[in-house]
Motif scaffolding. Structure first.
Motif, PDB file in Angstrom:
ATOM      1  N   MET A  94      15.549  -2.916  -4.461  1.00  0.00           N
ATOM      2  CA  MET A  94      15.732  -3.732  -5.651  1.00  0.00           C
ATOM      3  C   MET A  94      16.074  -5.168  -5.272  1.00  0.00           C
ATOM      4  N   GLU A  95      16.801  -5.369  -4.160  1.00  0.00           N
ATOM      5  CA  GLU A  95      17.104  -6.726  -3.697  1.00  0.00           C
ATOM      6  C   GLU A  95      15.823  -7.471  -3.363  1.00  0.00           C
ATOM      7  N   ARG A  96      14.866  -6.771  -2.725  1.00  0.00           N
ATOM      8  CA  ARG A  96      13.589  -7.400  -2.370  1.00  0.00           C
ATOM      9  C   ARG A  96      12.843  -7.820  -3.637  1.00  0.00           C
ATOM     10  N   ALA A  97      12.852  -6.947  -4.682  1.00  0.00           N
ATOM     11  CA  ALA A  97      12.147  -7.265  -5.922  1.00  0.00           C
ATOM     12  C   ALA A  97      12.783  -8.457  -6.631  1.00  0.00           C
ATOM     13  N   VAL A  98      14.116  -8.461  -6.737  1.00  0.00           N
ATOM     14  CA  VAL A  98      14.790  -9.554  -7.450  1.00  0.00           C
ATOM     15  C   VAL A  98      14.685 -10.849  -6.660  1.00  0.00           C
ATOM     16  N   LEU A  99      14.719 -10.770  -5.305  1.00  0.00           N
ATOM     17  CA  LEU A  99      14.557 -11.987  -4.493  1.00  0.00           C
ATOM     18  C   LEU A  99      13.206 -12.627  -4.751  1.00  0.00           C
ATOM     19  N   ASN A 100      12.156 -11.829  -4.859  1.00  0.00           N
ATOM     20  CA  ASN A 100      10.829 -12.383  -5.150  1.00  0.00           C
ATOM     21  C   ASN A 100      10.833 -13.136  -6.477  1.00  0.00           C
ATOM     22  N   ILE A 101      11.524 -12.537  -7.500  1.00  0.00           N
ATOM     23  CA  ILE A 101      11.564 -13.187  -8.823  1.00  0.00           C
ATOM     24  C   ILE A 101      12.357 -14.484  -8.749  1.00  0.00           C
ATOM     25  N   ILE A 102      13.513 -14.472  -8.043  1.00  0.00           N
ATOM     26  CA  ILE A 102      14.325 -15.691  -7.950  1.00  0.00           C
ATOM     27  C   ILE A 102      13.594 -16.774  -7.158  1.00  0.00           C
ATOM     28  N   PHE A 103      12.899 -16.387  -6.063  1.00  0.00           N
ATOM     29  CA  PHE A 103      12.122 -17.375  -5.300  1.00  0.00           C
ATOM     30  C   PHE A 103      11.040 -17.994  -6.163  1.00  0.00           C
ATOM     31  N   ALA A 115       0.823  -1.203   0.000  1.00  0.00           N
ATOM     32  CA  ALA A 115       0.000   0.000   0.000  1.00  0.00           C
ATOM     33  C   ALA A 115       0.857   1.254   0.000  1.00  0.00           C
ATOM     34  N   LYS A 116       1.948   1.225   0.756  1.00  0.00           N
ATOM     35  CA  LYS A 116       2.802   2.403   0.837  1.00  0.00           C
ATOM     36  C   LYS A 116       4.246   1.958   0.991  1.00  0.00           C
ATOM     37  N   PRO A 117       4.911   1.630  -0.145  1.00  0.00           N
ATOM     38  CA  PRO A 117       6.304   1.178  -0.050  1.00  0.00           C
ATOM     39  C   PRO A 117       7.202   2.304   0.435  1.00  0.00           C
ATOM     40  N   ALA A 118       8.321   1.893   1.011  1.00  0.00           N
ATOM     41  CA  ALA A 118       9.286   2.879   1.496  1.00  0.00           C
ATOM     42  C   ALA A 118       9.793   3.722   0.328  1.00  0.00           C
ATOM     43  N   GLU A 119      10.058   4.997   0.588  1.00  0.00           N
ATOM     44  CA  GLU A 119      10.552   5.889  -0.455  1.00  0.00           C
ATOM     45  C   GLU A 119      11.911   5.403  -0.970  1.00  0.00           C
ATOM     46  N   ALA A 120      12.015   5.317  -2.296  1.00  0.00           N
ATOM     47  CA  ALA A 120      13.255   4.819  -2.901  1.00  0.00           C
ATOM     48  C   ALA A 120      14.355   5.860  -2.753  1.00  0.00           C
ATOM     49  N   ARG A 121      15.470   5.416  -2.228  1.00  0.00           N
ATOM     50  CA  ARG A 121      16.644   6.274  -2.079  1.00  0.00           C
ATOM     51  C   ARG A 121      17.636   5.907  -3.196  1.00  0.00           C
ATOM     52  N   LEU A 122      17.478   6.601  -4.312  1.00  0.00           N
ATOM     53  CA  LEU A 122      18.240   6.234  -5.504  1.00  0.00           C
ATOM     54  C   LEU A 122      19.676   6.729  -5.405  1.00  0.00           C
ATOM     55  N   ALA A 123      20.577   5.886  -5.841  1.00  0.00           N
ATOM     56  CA  ALA A 123      21.999   6.221  -5.904  1.00  0.00           C
ATOM     57  C   ALA A 123      22.606   5.491  -7.087  1.00  0.00           C
ATOM     58  N   GLN A 124      23.742   5.970  -7.565  1.00  0.00           N
ATOM     59  CA  GLN A 124      24.430   5.305  -8.670  1.00  0.00           C
ATOM     60  C   GLN A 124      25.028   3.997  -8.166  1.00  0.00           C
ATOM     61  N   ARG A 125      24.605   2.902  -8.795  1.00  0.00           N
ATOM     62  CA  ARG A 125      25.088   1.593  -8.370  1.00  0.00           C
ATOM     63  C   ARG A 125      25.535   0.799  -9.584  1.00  0.00           C
ATOM     64  N   ASP A 126      26.500  -0.098  -9.342  1.00  0.00           N
ATOM     65  CA  ASP A 126      26.964  -1.024 -10.378  1.00  0.00           C
ATOM     66  C   ASP A 126      26.059  -2.240 -10.348  1.00  0.00           C
ATOM     67  N   LEU A 127      25.273  -2.417 -11.402  1.00  0.00           N
ATOM     68  CA  LEU A 127      24.307  -3.516 -11.435  1.00  0.00           C
ATOM     69  C   LEU A 127      24.987  -4.876 -11.436  1.00  0.00           C
ATOM     70  N   ASN A 128      26.168  -4.982 -12.049  1.00  0.00           N
ATOM     71  CA  ASN A 128      26.882  -6.270 -12.067  1.00  0.00           C
ATOM     72  C   ASN A 128      27.343  -6.661 -10.659  1.00  0.00           C
ATOM     73  N   ALA A 146       3.591  -8.354  -7.213  1.00  0.00           N
ATOM     74  CA  ALA A 146       2.961  -7.039  -7.161  1.00  0.00           C
ATOM     75  C   ALA A 146       3.879  -6.035  -6.483  1.00  0.00           C
ATOM     76  N   ILE A 147       4.519  -6.458  -5.374  1.00  0.00           N
ATOM     77  CA  ILE A 147       5.467  -5.575  -4.688  1.00  0.00           C
ATOM     78  C   ILE A 147       6.676  -5.302  -5.582  1.00  0.00           C
ATOM     79  N   ALA A 148       7.188  -6.348  -6.282  1.00  0.00           N
ATOM     80  CA  ALA A 148       8.317  -6.157  -7.199  1.00  0.00           C
ATOM     81  C   ALA A 148       7.966  -5.156  -8.292  1.00  0.00           C
ATOM     82  N   TYR A 149       6.740  -5.226  -8.799  1.00  0.00           N
ATOM     83  CA  TYR A 149       6.291  -4.298  -9.838  1.00  0.00           C
ATOM     84  C   TYR A 149       6.285  -2.868  -9.324  1.00  0.00           C
ATOM     85  N   GLU A 150       5.754  -2.658  -8.113  1.00  0.00           N
ATOM     86  CA  GLU A 150       5.704  -1.321  -7.539  1.00  0.00           C
ATOM     87  C   GLU A 150       7.102  -0.773  -7.310  1.00  0.00           C
TER      88      GLU A 150
END
Length: 604
Positions: free
Chosen positions: A498-507, A447-460, A568-572
């Motif tokens: 992003m870790e939470r979203a990717v973990l859901n996909i891997i699970f 309903a109200k995800p935590a505010e994303a704190r964006l920073a430059q990250r190396d995806l690899n 649904a959470i990963a999508y948000e």
């Protein structure tokens, strides 16, 4: 000459100026030479006649004359004097008849030349001596012209033959300057030069005429072009010859441009986008009806400064200036624009520099699509979708909460009957309460995800750390393959979310392969979209096509113990990153999720 084409007239003039004077000059030179030869032949004939007369007057042999005078055997000087008196008398008789002719007689035995005077010494040159000798040797007359151009001499040498013996040579000569030869030739030359000058002057006159005609035609074309520049319907009047062909070509071109303008105006009028074209100085040269309405441009907006138009000053002006000064394009910009009286309009704007094939900047093209109504409709659709999703959410929440509450209620009724709870009942109640707590936590995050704190990250690096955890926990059952793009730029990312979203996909991938399998994680850069892609592919059972459209809906699940909130959470989360998520699946072959994240601008 008016009937000739202009090119033919020029060719005719060139022929007149070049070919005719040359031919005429050659002809006149031939005439001069022929006249000169004719004059010389006349002179030679005259000299031959004088020599012949002198030969006839010397009727007897000179040797016989000396013998008859009793001078045979006498000293040479006495013979010369006696013979000279006789010969000079005859010479002077002929000279009286032709005074301009110089006569003389060479007597070979005494080697003396008589010329009508009392000079009896060697009074002739070596040239004449050679001529005497050649005439005696050839026993024939000899004619020659000698001396400089203005002092030439015509000479005729005639052998004096008596009794088959050449006794001497008669010389008859004239100085050409004395007989007017050079005056006659100069007169012919003057006539020739006068004729040549007249022809050249006629050619120059023709050239001036043609030049004036050409200037007149150019002025005619210039006036016609100025009229066409103001109004393409004002075609040039017809003309004859090659000018007529040029005029007809210009009129055809003008009609073609007018037709193209009509096509362009019609096309711009029917399309649902605003088009503005400016030149290199920023002046508006073309604007369709929608552009005038959108930017409040007057009907005569052409040639106005783009920077001076209040409607285009902001926020479009910086991008227009960037296109004109830096020749850089800006595509698919979402801008809000209003004039203070109406509600702001939401525009999808592209500003592109306009260049020639050679790369020269002509101006810029501004393309605007008004998305205001579309966004309003999309907002209404999203509102309806949210209401529908809320209904499904309420139904799912009611269902998910009712099941543990039913279990707890049953155990409480059992406790009331027995007056004592059992260990098994307390354990079950605790399990259901934990389930409710997890459900509530998931609902709150969704309903109200935590505010994303964006920073430059190396995806690899992010992928390697995440996969390292799974390899330690599931090192025997699942095999992880990595295919990472080493040229991948940094991305804007909240690593925790992003870790939470990717973990859901891997699970989900692991649950699709209960017996184990291969999970492939890859990264790639998409320069045309300025995004990085993260893909997670499994070799599980796959998802039927009819279920794909519901994957990201809350509480939608095909697993017996699933809540339907993970994807649904990963999508948000991915939406909060300004990214996208796509899924591809084939039953029996596996599923692939792809996450697209924007690159960190200016870092690559």
């Amino acid at each position: 000459m008016r009937g000739l084409f202009f090119g033919n007239r020029i060719l005719y003039l060139v022929s007149l100026l070049l070919v005719l004077p040359i031919l005429l000059t050659l002809y006149m030179l031939h005439v001069i030479r022929a006249s000169e030869s004719s004059l010389l032949e006349n002179q030679k004939a005259k000299l031959n006649q004088a020599a012949y007369i002198l030969d006839q007057k010397l009727a007897v042999s000179l040797d016989s004359y000396l013998a008859s005078q009793g001078l045979a055997g006498r000293p040479p000087q006495e013979q010369i004097v006696a013979l000279g008196a006789y010969v000079n008398e005859k010479i002077n008789e002929v000279r009286g008849e032709q005074p301009e002719v110089h006569l003389g007689l060479y007597y070979a035995p005494l080697h003396v030349f008589f010329d009508g005077t009392d000079r009896y010494d060697v009074n002739f040159s070596l040239r004449r001596k050679k001529a005497f000798e050649d005439t005696i040797a050839q026993r024939a007359s000899l004619a020659q012209t000698v001396g400089p151009e203005e002092g030439g001499i015509v000479e005729v040498y005639r052998p004096v033959i008596r009794d088959g013996k050449v006794e001497g040579v008669i010389r008859a000569a004239e100085y050409l300057s004395e007989v007017g030869f050079y005056g006659q030739r100069r007169h012919l030359e003057l006539i020739a030069y006068a004729v040549i000058a007249l022809v050249v002057l006629a050619g120059f006159g023709g050239a001036i005429y043609l030049f004036r005609d050409l200037v007149s035609q150019v002025q005619f074309i210039k006036r016609g072009l100025r009229n066409l520049e103001e109004d393409l319907s004002r075609v040039m009047p017809k003309a004859s010859g090659e000018l007529g062909e040029i005029v007809e070509g210009i009129n055809r071109f003008a009609r073609r441009i007018a037709e193209l303008n009509l096509y362009t105006e019609t096309m711009l009028a029917v399309i649902d986008e605003a088009i503005v074209v400016v030149d290199a100085q920023g002046r508006v040269v073309l604007a369709n009806k929608l552009a005038r309405e959108l930017f409040s441009l007057p009907a005569g907006a052409e040639q106005q400064e783009a920077g001076g138009l209040a409607a285009m000053a902001t926020p479009l002006a910086p991008y227009l200036e960037r296109a004109l000064k830096e020749e850089k394009e800006s595509r698919d910009l979402m801008l809000s624009m209003g004039n203070g009286q109406k509600a702001p309009r939401h525009l999808l704007v592209s500003v592109l520099p306009l260049k020639t094939p050679g790369g020269q900047l002509l101006g810029a093209v501004v393309n605007c699509r008004d998305l205001t109504e579309r966004m309003h409709l999309e907002e209404k659709v999203r509102r309806q979708e949210r209401l529908a999703a809320l209904g499904r959410l309420v139904t799912g929440v009611a269902h998910e909460i009712r099941n543990p509450l039913t279990t707890i209620s049953c155990y409480i009724q059992h406790w009331l009957q027995d007056n004592r709870p059992s260990v098994q009942a307390l354990s079950a109640v605790q399990r259901e309460i934990s389930r409710l707590d997890y459900l509530v936590e998931q609902l709150l995050y969704f309903a109200k995800p935590a505010e994303a704190r964006l920073a430059q990250r190396d995806l690899n690096v992010f992928v390697r750390e995440l996969v390292g955890f799974f390899r330690e926990v599931h090192q025997s059952k699942y095999h992880f393959l990595l295919d990472l793009d080493v040229q991948l730029p940094p991305v804007w990312m909240d690593a925790e979310q992003m870790e939470r979203a990717v973990l859901n996909i891997i699970f989900n991938a692991m649950q699709a392969m209960p017996e184990g399998g291969v999970i492939t994680i890859s990264t790639a850069y998409l320069p045309e979209r300025q995004m990085a892609a993260l893909s997670v592919a499994d070799t599980g059972c796959g998802i039927p096509k009819e279920n794909l459209v519901h994957l990201f809906e809350p509480f939608y699940t095909t697993k017996p113990k699933g809540t339907g909130l993970g994807l649904a959470i990963a999508y948000e989360i991915i939406q909060a990153h300004g990214g996208q998520i796509e899924v591809e699946s084939e039953v029996g072959r596996g599923t692939k999720f792809t996450i697209y994240l924007p690159e960190a601008a200016g870092v690559r």
